[in-house]
Design an enzyme around this catalytic site. Structure first.
Site, PDB file in Angstrom:
ATOM      1  N   HIS A 102       9.150  49.313   4.362  1.00 32.01           N
ATOM      2  CA  HIS A 102       8.692  50.615   3.893  1.00 32.01           C
ATOM      3  C   HIS A 102       7.721  50.360   2.732  1.00 32.01           C
ATOM      4  O   HIS A 102       7.835  49.348   2.034  1.00 32.01           O
ATOM      5  CB  HIS A 102       9.835  51.466   3.341  1.00 32.01           C
ATOM      6  CG  HIS A 102      10.907  51.816   4.310  1.00 32.01           C
ATOM      7  ND1 HIS A 102      11.919  50.953   4.641  1.00 32.01           N
ATOM      8  CD2 HIS A 102      11.160  52.970   4.991  1.00 32.01           C
ATOM      9  CE1 HIS A 102      12.745  51.537   5.494  1.00 32.01           C
ATOM     10  NE2 HIS A 102      12.305  52.761   5.732  1.00 32.01           N
TER      11      HIS A 102
ATOM     12  N   ASP B 164       9.541  49.722  -0.446  1.00 35.86           N
ATOM     13  CA  ASP B 164      10.312  48.474  -0.520  1.00 35.86           C
ATOM     14  C   ASP B 164       9.516  47.398  -1.241  1.00 35.86           C
ATOM     15  O   ASP B 164      10.059  46.632  -2.034  1.00 35.86           O
ATOM     16  CB  ASP B 164      10.635  47.913   0.877  1.00 35.86           C
ATOM     17  CG  ASP B 164      11.382  48.865   1.762  1.00 35.86           C
ATOM     18  OD1 ASP B 164      12.133  49.699   1.230  1.00 35.86           O
ATOM     19  OD2 ASP B 164      11.220  48.771   2.991  1.00 35.86           O
TER      20      ASP B 164
ATOM     21  N   GLU C 209      17.847  52.495  17.403  1.00 34.20           N
ATOM     22  CA  GLU C 209      18.811  51.772  16.557  1.00 34.20           C
ATOM     23  C   GLU C 209      20.222  51.963  17.099  1.00 34.20           C
ATOM     24  O   GLU C 209      20.632  53.077  17.431  1.00 34.20           O
ATOM     25  CB  GLU C 209      18.748  52.253  15.111  1.00 34.20           C
ATOM     26  CG  GLU C 209      19.759  51.540  14.226  1.00 34.20           C
ATOM     27  CD  GLU C 209      19.663  51.905  12.764  1.00 34.20           C
ATOM     28  OE1 GLU C 209      20.722  52.053  12.120  1.00 34.20           O
ATOM     29  OE2 GLU C 209      18.537  52.054  12.254  1.00 34.20           O
TER      30      GLU C 209
ATOM     31  N   HIS D  73      22.510  54.394  15.068  1.00 36.20           N
ATOM     32  CA  HIS D  73      22.061  55.781  15.221  1.00 36.20           C
ATOM     33  C   HIS D  73      22.516  56.351  16.562  1.00 36.20           C
ATOM     34  O   HIS D  73      22.838  57.533  16.665  1.00 36.20           O
ATOM     35  CB  HIS D  73      20.539  55.866  15.117  1.00 36.20           C
ATOM     36  CG  HIS D  73      20.008  55.545  13.762  1.00 36.20           C
ATOM     37  ND1 HIS D  73      18.667  55.594  13.451  1.00 36.20           N
ATOM     38  CD2 HIS D  73      20.635  55.160  12.624  1.00 36.20           C
ATOM     39  CE1 HIS D  73      18.494  55.261  12.185  1.00 36.20           C
ATOM     40  NE2 HIS D  73      19.674  54.986  11.663  1.00 36.20           N
TER      41      HIS D  73
ATOM     42  N   ASP E  31      15.957  48.559  16.508  1.00 38.06           N
ATOM     43  CA  ASP E  31      16.576  48.196  15.240  1.00 38.06           C
ATOM     44  C   ASP E  31      17.968  47.670  15.555  1.00 38.06           C
ATOM     45  O   ASP E  31      18.849  48.423  15.997  1.00 38.06           O
ATOM     46  CB  ASP E  31      16.642  49.401  14.298  1.00 38.06           C
ATOM     47  CG  ASP E  31      15.434  49.460  13.375  1.00 38.06           C
ATOM     48  OD1 ASP E  31      14.464  48.713  13.612  1.00 38.06           O
ATOM     49  OD2 ASP E  31      15.462  50.241  12.404  1.00 38.06           O
TER      50      ASP E  31
ATOM     51  N   ASP F 269      17.911  45.831  11.158  1.00 34.89           N
ATOM     52  CA  ASP F 269      18.137  46.915  10.197  1.00 34.89           C
ATOM     53  C   ASP F 269      19.613  46.866   9.826  1.00 34.89           C
ATOM     54  O   ASP F 269      20.394  47.748  10.177  1.00 34.89           O
ATOM     55  CB  ASP F 269      17.752  48.258  10.821  1.00 34.89           C
ATOM     56  CG  ASP F 269      17.742  49.382   9.801  1.00 34.89           C
ATOM     57  OD1 ASP F 269      18.109  49.136   8.637  1.00 34.89           O
ATOM     58  OD2 ASP F 269      17.376  50.509  10.161  1.00 34.89           O
TER      59      ASP F 269
END
EC number: 5.3.1.5
Length: 438
Positions: free
Chosen positions: A100, A103, A267, A270, A295, A338
């Site tokens: 990001h 980050d 992900e 998720h 992810d 992730d």
């Protein structure tokens, strides 16, 4: 400066090795189906969990011990993290990392100052990329942490916030292109609502689509050729997120004529938060030509939040790689970890141990999945199960020749219906045979 002095170069030693700093199943140069395993898997390190997470939770203070903790100036910390990152990338020999914008560089008092900070760190990363084997899988903008995004970013009720978010994504697209990123991700952590009592859902969804169209237009303007990805998640931090799951995102993209520009970044954790198996989300994305990247993590099935654990469930990794192999492998996407070490796994070395565990699990999963696909284990059963649609009335249904009248006539003259067993237990047993055959 060496940041991880206690960690050697991580190499493949095989399943009988007792060395914690060695791969047991991931041999990056092993040739499978004509190319090295590392090219099939395309592993990526997540910059945020690996270098910025500090172990804070709602009930406690930071726990992580990091070699850059002695720095106090935010820019000095950011520079040290870049140095540490490329040391970790080299020792793990990973081909990619993801980030990001917030980050890699700290936020300043103004957007101009923030962009200046980004430019400084991006220049530093570019220097490392000149000699590193590790490249950028994808970049993205953090549109959820700062309080300005309390009501959302592209879906905020405040047009000033929409404008700020657009400026932030503009810059994030520029630096992702500058760093050679192969994809750009949108994740709408604050794009949703807490209650419909104060929400204009129609306007918010329309604005989200407007925002994404603007992003597409700007990417084309600057010549960014990476793949745009949306990452579904049903909730957390928002009660209800608009990118709920693969099907919801697909419908949204179709409605707003965006599906030609976007694919999905799926992900595992998720998926489970949305009430789906990881494989379900991958399958839906794959059969709709929407699976772009993954992810890689897993959740705790006894907990109702996104735990982002390193993936160590071989059954899960096998079924995930089954879908990737069935789609013909990754194009620009990959397997981005992730995932974060547990709050109690606070030593710097744990960052390597977590990645080794995940990389081994997906390497093993890929090898099992490759055999399953090659042997046609499930394909043969599914083909037999649905054979009624390849002949007779079933073929007429599939070809579009049948209608309610012809189907009624067929049903009236075919009083006896015979179903066959789905053989779920047999198939699960066969899957176990493949999982445990080595």
């Amino acid at each position: 400066m060496e940041y991880f002095k206690n960690v050697p170069q991580i190499k493949y030693e095989g399943p009988k090795s007792n060395n914690p700093y060695a791969f047991k199943f991931y041999n990056p140069d092993e040739i499978i189906d004509g190319k090295p395993l590392k090219e099939h898997l395309r592993f990526s390190v997540a910059y945020w969990h690996t270098f910025t997470a500090n172990g804070t939770d709602p009930f406690g203070a930071p726990t992580m011990q990091r070699p850059w903790d002695h720095f106090t100036d935010p820019m000095d910390i950011a520079k040290a993290r870049v140095e540490a990152a490329f040391e970790l990338f080299e020792k793990l020999d990973v081909p990619f990392f993801c980030f990001h914008d917030r980050d890699i560089a700290p936020e300043g008092e103004t957007l101009r100052e923030t962009n200046k900070n980004l430019d400084t760190i991006v220049a530093m990363i570019k220097d490392y990329l000149k000699t590193s084997k590790t490249k950028v899988l994808w970049g993205t903008a953090n549109l959820f942490s700062n309080p300005r995004f309390v009501h959302g970013a592209a879906t905020s009720c405040n047009a000033d916030v929409f404008a700020y978010a657009a400026a932030q994504v503009k810059k994030a697209l520029e630096i992702t292109k500058e760093l050679g990123g192969q994809n750009y991700v949108f994740w709408g952590g604050r794009e949703g609502y807490e209650t419909l009592l104060n929400t204009d859902m129609e306007l918010e969804l329309d604005n989200l689509a407007r925002f994404l169209h603007m992003a597409v237009e700007y990417a084309q303007e600057i010549g960014f050729e990476g793949q745009f990805l949306i990452e579904p998640k049903p909730k957390e931090p928002t009660k209800h997120q608009y990118d709920f799951d693969a099907a919801s995102v697909h419908a949204f993209l179709k409605k707003y004529d965006l599906d030609k520009y976007f694919k999905l970044n799926i992900e595992a954790n998720h998926a489970t938060l949305a009430g789906h198996d990881f494989q379900h989300e991958l399958r839906y994305a794959r059969i709709n030509n929407m699976l772009g990247s993954i992810d890689a993590n897993m959740g705790d099935m006894l907990l109702g939040w996104d735990t982002d654990q390193y993936p160590t469930d071989i059954r899960m990794t096998t079924l995930a790689m089954y879908e990737v192999i069935k789609m013909g492998g990754f194009n620009k996407g990959g397997l981005n970890f992730d995932a974060k070490v547990r709050r109690a796994s606070f030593e710097p070395e744990d960052l390597f141990l977590g990645h080794i565990a995940g990389m081994d699990a997906f390497a093993k999963g890929f090898k099992v999945a490759y055999k399953l696909v090659k042997d046609g284990v499930f394909d043969r059963f599914i083909e037999e199960r649905y054979k009624s649609y390849r002949e007779g009335i079933g073929a007429e249904i599939v070809s579009g020749k049948a209608n309610f009248k012809t189907l009624e006539e067929y049903a009236l003259n075919n009083p006896k219906i015979e179903n066959k067993s789905g053989k779920q237990e047999l198939l699960e047993s066969i899957l176990n045979q493949y999982l445990f055959s080595e």
